[in-house]
Design a protein around this motif. Structure first.
Motif, PDB file in Angstrom:
ATOM      1  N   VAL A 152      12.853 -47.795 -81.646  1.00 29.41           N
ATOM      2  CA  VAL A 152      12.165 -47.263 -80.474  1.00 29.41           C
ATOM      3  C   VAL A 152      13.213 -46.989 -79.396  1.00 29.41           C
ATOM      4  O   VAL A 152      13.841 -47.903 -78.870  1.00 29.41           O
ATOM      5  CB  VAL A 152      11.085 -48.242 -79.960  1.00 29.41           C
ATOM      6  N   TYR A 153      13.410 -45.722 -79.104  1.00 35.18           N
ATOM      7  CA  TYR A 153      14.392 -45.270 -78.120  1.00 35.18           C
ATOM      8  C   TYR A 153      13.857 -45.519 -76.718  1.00 35.18           C
ATOM      9  O   TYR A 153      12.721 -45.153 -76.404  1.00 35.18           O
ATOM     10  CB  TYR A 153      14.662 -43.771 -78.341  1.00 35.18           C
ATOM     11  N   ASP A 154      14.659 -46.140 -75.880  1.00 29.09           N
ATOM     12  CA  ASP A 154      14.273 -46.401 -74.498  1.00 29.09           C
ATOM     13  C   ASP A 154      15.135 -45.536 -73.580  1.00 29.09           C
ATOM     14  O   ASP A 154      16.308 -45.850 -73.350  1.00 29.09           O
ATOM     15  CB  ASP A 154      14.466 -47.884 -74.163  1.00 29.09           C
ATOM     16  N   ASP A 181      15.222 -45.336 -70.532  1.00 28.02           N
ATOM     17  CA  ASP A 181      15.588 -46.029 -69.302  1.00 28.02           C
ATOM     18  C   ASP A 181      16.589 -47.161 -69.521  1.00 28.02           C
ATOM     19  O   ASP A 181      16.967 -47.850 -68.572  1.00 28.02           O
ATOM     20  CB  ASP A 181      14.331 -46.587 -68.611  1.00 28.02           C
ATOM     21  N   ALA A 182      17.018 -47.360 -70.756  1.00 33.18           N
ATOM     22  CA  ALA A 182      17.971 -48.433 -71.048  1.00 33.18           C
ATOM     23  C   ALA A 182      19.285 -48.161 -70.323  1.00 33.18           C
ATOM     24  O   ALA A 182      19.735 -47.016 -70.234  1.00 33.18           O
ATOM     25  CB  ALA A 182      18.217 -48.534 -72.548  1.00 33.18           C
ATOM     26  N   ILE A 185      22.232 -47.038 -74.071  1.00 32.24           N
ATOM     27  CA  ILE A 185      21.454 -46.655 -75.244  1.00 32.24           C
ATOM     28  C   ILE A 185      22.003 -47.335 -76.494  1.00 32.24           C
ATOM     29  O   ILE A 185      21.256 -47.829 -77.332  1.00 32.24           O
ATOM     30  CB  ILE A 185      21.437 -45.122 -75.403  1.00 32.24           C
ATOM     31  N   GLN A 220      21.040 -50.980 -76.512  1.00 33.98           N
ATOM     32  CA  GLN A 220      19.608 -51.088 -76.777  1.00 33.98           C
ATOM     33  C   GLN A 220      19.336 -50.863 -78.260  1.00 33.98           C
ATOM     34  O   GLN A 220      18.547 -51.568 -78.879  1.00 33.98           O
ATOM     35  CB  GLN A 220      18.838 -50.079 -75.916  1.00 33.98           C
ATOM     36  N   ALA A 280      17.704 -53.479 -80.901  1.00 26.20           N
ATOM     37  CA  ALA A 280      16.501 -53.098 -81.640  1.00 26.20           C
ATOM     38  C   ALA A 280      16.685 -53.232 -83.148  1.00 26.20           C
ATOM     39  O   ALA A 280      15.740 -53.572 -83.866  1.00 26.20           O
ATOM     40  CB  ALA A 280      16.103 -51.669 -81.287  1.00 26.20           C
ATOM     41  N   GLY A 309      16.656 -42.236 -81.148  1.00 29.52           N
ATOM     42  CA  GLY A 309      15.928 -43.234 -81.922  1.00 29.52           C
ATOM     43  C   GLY A 309      16.213 -43.199 -83.406  1.00 29.52           C
ATOM     44  O   GLY A 309      15.499 -43.805 -84.187  1.00 29.52           O
TER      45      GLY A 309
END
Length: 157
Positions: free
Chosen positions: A24-26, A28-29, A32, A35, A39, A134
């Motif tokens: 799941v790509y965020d 707002d991280a 990246i 994150q 994940a 993602g």
């Protein structure tokens, strides 16, 4: 999410073994790459970020561990140039054909000189963006270096 991208197509055509992993790509991280490592429960040193830079005004690709900063001075030396700067995000998107957060070193519109952090070559495998936010691909670092004709060098600060 489609797992077929220009990056995966390029690797498949070259006969390079890889697997595709989504997360799941965020957007707002803060980082990246970090994150993505979290994940996928992978060490940050194994999850590599793809950055676009300019070396003496010409595009180059940089692949480095997600928990490291790239030294522009070391990058320039590794690729035998005088000075390097980060490419602006909009320019990186236009040049590669990928969106920021999904830039892969594989299957870019044009092939450019590429440097990969030498410590990544010590990992049994690495995860590199597959050309979509993602989506990462797991690949042998030597296969990645070879198919990109990349220089393995000390490029981190």
């Amino acid at each position: 999410m489609s797992k077929a991208t220009r990056a995966t197509q390029m690797l498949a055509a070259a006969g390079i073994a890889f697997t595709v992993h989504d997360y799941v790509y965020d957007p707002d991280a803060q980082s990246i790459g970090l994150q993505a490592a979290d994940a996928l429960d992978e060490p940050p040193a194994r999850v590599l970020k793809t950055l676009m830079a300019e070396l003496d005004g010409k595009p180059v690709c940089v692949i480095a561990p997600s928990d490291c900063d790239v030294s522009m001075k070391k990058l320039a030396a590794a690729l035998r140039g005088k000075s390097a700067t980060m490419m602006k995000p909009a320019a990186a998107e236009r040049f590669t054909g990928y969106h920021v957060g999904g830039i892969s070193p594989f299957g870019q519109k044009k092939r450019v000189p590429t440097a990969i952090e030498e410590t990544a070559m010590l990992e049994p495998y690495v995860l590199i963006n597959a050309g979509q936010r993602g989506l990462l691909l797991r690949i042998d670092p030597e296969d990645a270096r070879r198919v990109l004709d990349a220089v393995a060098a000390d490029i981190v600060a």
